[in-house]
Scaffold this motif. Structure first.
Motif, PDB file in Angstrom:
ATOM      1  N   MET A   1      -4.910 -12.723  29.861  1.00 37.87           N
ATOM      2  CA  MET A   1      -5.308 -11.857  28.737  1.00 37.87           C
ATOM      3  C   MET A   1      -4.742 -10.453  28.937  1.00 37.87           C
ATOM      4  N   ASN A   2      -4.139  -9.877  27.888  1.00 36.56           N
ATOM      5  CA  ASN A   2      -3.627  -8.521  27.963  1.00 36.56           C
ATOM      6  C   ASN A   2      -4.783  -7.523  28.025  1.00 36.56           C
ATOM      7  N   PHE A   3      -4.512  -6.398  28.670  1.00 39.19           N
ATOM      8  CA  PHE A   3      -5.516  -5.348  28.758  1.00 39.19           C
ATOM      9  C   PHE A   3      -5.776  -4.754  27.368  1.00 39.19           C
ATOM     10  N   LEU A   4      -4.690  -4.392  26.677  1.00 37.10           N
ATOM     11  CA  LEU A   4      -4.781  -3.877  25.314  1.00 37.10           C
ATOM     12  C   LEU A   4      -3.894  -4.722  24.423  1.00 37.10           C
ATOM     13  N   SER A   5      -4.430  -5.172  23.306  1.00 34.77           N
ATOM     14  CA  SER A   5      -3.662  -5.994  22.371  1.00 34.77           C
ATOM     15  C   SER A   5      -3.783  -5.431  20.955  1.00 34.77           C
ATOM     16  N   VAL A   6      -2.638  -5.184  20.351  1.00 36.66           N
ATOM     17  CA  VAL A   6      -2.545  -4.816  18.939  1.00 36.66           C
ATOM     18  C   VAL A   6      -1.928  -6.019  18.239  1.00 36.66           C
ATOM     19  N   THR A   7      -2.664  -6.617  17.299  1.00 34.23           N
ATOM     20  CA  THR A   7      -2.241  -7.874  16.695  1.00 34.23           C
ATOM     21  C   THR A   7      -2.218  -7.773  15.177  1.00 34.23           C
ATOM     22  N   GLY A   8      -1.018  -7.844  14.617  1.00 34.34           N
ATOM     23  CA  GLY A   8      -0.872  -7.858  13.157  1.00 34.34           C
ATOM     24  C   GLY A   8      -1.444  -6.653  12.449  1.00 34.34           C
ATOM     25  N   VAL A   9      -1.428  -5.505  13.094  1.00 30.36           N
ATOM     26  CA  VAL A   9      -2.053  -4.310  12.510  1.00 30.36           C
ATOM     27  C   VAL A   9      -1.176  -3.728  11.417  1.00 30.36           C
ATOM     28  N   THR A  10      -1.756  -3.512  10.246  1.00 28.98           N
ATOM     29  CA  THR A  10      -1.115  -2.790   9.158  1.00 28.98           C
ATOM     30  C   THR A  10      -2.024  -1.660   8.715  1.00 28.98           C
ATOM     31  N   ARG A  11      -1.412  -0.658   8.065  1.00 31.80           N
ATOM     32  CA  ARG A  11      -2.219   0.441   7.517  1.00 31.80           C
ATOM     33  C   ARG A  11      -1.560   0.946   6.247  1.00 31.80           C
ATOM     34  N   SER A  12      -2.331   0.935   5.171  1.00 30.44           N
ATOM     35  CA  SER A  12      -1.872   1.521   3.916  1.00 30.44           C
ATOM     36  C   SER A  12      -2.896   2.539   3.463  1.00 30.44           C
ATOM     37  N   PHE A  13      -2.425   3.549   2.756  1.00 27.70           N
ATOM     38  CA  PHE A  13      -3.283   4.628   2.285  1.00 27.70           C
ATOM     39  C   PHE A  13      -3.298   4.627   0.764  1.00 27.70           C
ATOM     40  N   PRO A  14      -4.474   4.645   0.149  1.00 24.14           N
ATOM     41  CA  PRO A  14      -4.551   4.620  -1.315  1.00 24.14           C
ATOM     42  C   PRO A  14      -3.949   5.877  -1.919  1.00 24.14           C
ATOM     43  N   ALA A  15      -3.345   5.711  -3.078  1.00 20.12           N
ATOM     44  CA  ALA A  15      -2.767   6.847  -3.791  1.00 20.12           C
ATOM     45  C   ALA A  15      -3.814   7.480  -4.696  1.00 20.12           C
ATOM     46  N   HIS A  16      -3.708   8.783  -4.885  1.00 23.38           N
ATOM     47  CA  HIS A  16      -4.620   9.470  -5.803  1.00 23.38           C
ATOM     48  C   HIS A  16      -4.330   9.015  -7.231  1.00 23.38           C
ATOM     49  N   GLY A  17      -5.363   8.818  -7.990  1.00 20.94           N
ATOM     50  CA  GLY A  17      -5.190   8.451  -9.381  1.00 20.94           C
ATOM     51  C   GLY A  17      -4.879   6.995  -9.609  1.00 20.94           C
ATOM     52  N   GLY A  18      -5.070   6.167  -8.552  1.00 22.24           N
ATOM     53  CA  GLY A  18      -4.885   4.737  -8.730  1.00 22.24           C
ATOM     54  C   GLY A  18      -3.448   4.267  -8.707  1.00 22.24           C
ATOM     55  N   GLY A  19      -2.538   5.073  -8.150  1.00 26.12           N
ATOM     56  CA  GLY A  19      -1.141   4.673  -8.047  1.00 26.12           C
ATOM     57  C   GLY A  19      -0.922   3.647  -6.952  1.00 26.12           C
TER      58      GLY A  19
END
Length: 260
Positions: A1-19
């Motif tokens: 087992m790895n000490f630290l595992s980042v698996t399939g991480v994504t990050r999106s930020f919502p746009a102002h005004g629903g864009g």
């Protein structure tokens, strides 16, 4: 087992005004062994700091998971110590009070706090400045204090977000040497974000290069330089060859970003 595992991480930020949301990270996988020093490089805005904040528990991934010892990271924790680029000391606390802050929060007895604080004041070279306020310190001294504060809590992993980026060249090199000395003494796991290729190679055992935004892992290479290291490693053919490889990878990504 790895000490630290980042698996399939994504990050999106919502746009102002629903864009259309802004995608900062594409699916990203990264693992670290215990006691390993890994540096992350990449073009500006590629998501390096976003990834580090997710590992720290200061931000939440849109998808994917981060786990430490197999336990999912859902928020900040004392097992992860964070040092930022900006000077984040509490201005109303002295050097010794800043270093003791986390210990006090954990309920460590005062006599034990004093011993730990003095130990780390000595390790980072802040003797005679214990009673000073942050505003009375140089930038390098403030980062020494921030590093001591993180280490005093005895974290399992240190997360550093361009901690020396605002320092002058000479102070930056001295801080790199200090960090490497502490790493070799304690062998804590380190994840280090930087824009500086020389810094990444000098410090790390592995260097990860991220693509332009939306970021993902483009390259993950070992550093073929044994520890301990001093400034002379920067004159070796191995250092120059790896620097050229990393610079080429980053320049390719900068060109892609410019073309977009």
């Amino acid at each position: 087992m790895n000490f630290l595992s980042v698996t399939g991480v994504t990050r999106s930020f919502p746009a102002h005004g629903g864009g259309t949301p802004t995608l900062a990270l594409r699916p990203t996988d990264l693992s670290l062994r215990q006691g390993e020093f890994v540096a992350i490089l990449g073009p500006s805005g590629c998501g390096k700091s976003t990834l580090l904040r997710i590992v720290a528990g200061l931000d939440t991934p849109t998808a994917g998971t981060v786990s430490l010892h197999g336990d999912r990271v859902t928020g900040p924790g004392p097992e992860r110590g964070m040092v930022f680029q900006s000077y984040t000391l509490f201005p109303w606390l002295t050097v010794e009070q800043n270093i003791a802050f986390g210990l006090s929060e954990k309920g460590v007895p005062e006599s034990e706090q004093r011993a730990i604080v003095q130990k780390f004041i000595h390790r980072v070279g802040l003797e005679k400045f214990e009673k000073h306020w942050p505003r009375q310190l140089s930038g390098g001294m403030q980062q020494r204090c921030a590093l001591a504060r993180a280490l005093a809590n005895d974290p399992e992993i240190l997360l550093l977000d361009e901690p020396f980026g605002a320092l002058d060249h000479q102070t930056r090199e001295l801080m790199q040497e200090l960090l490497l000395e502490i790493f070799l003494a304690d062998r804590k796991t380190v994840l280090f974000v930087t824009h500086d290729i020389d810094e990444a190679i000098f410090l790390a055992e592995r260097v990860v290069v991220m693509t332009a935004r939306p970021g993902a892992i483009k390259l993950d290479v070992p550093v073929p330089l044994p520890y301990p290291r001093d400034w002379t490693v920067k004159t070796t053919p191995e250092f120059a060859a790896l620097k050229g490889q990393l610079m080429g990878a980053i320049r390719d990504e900068v060109r892609k970003a410019a073309a977009q």
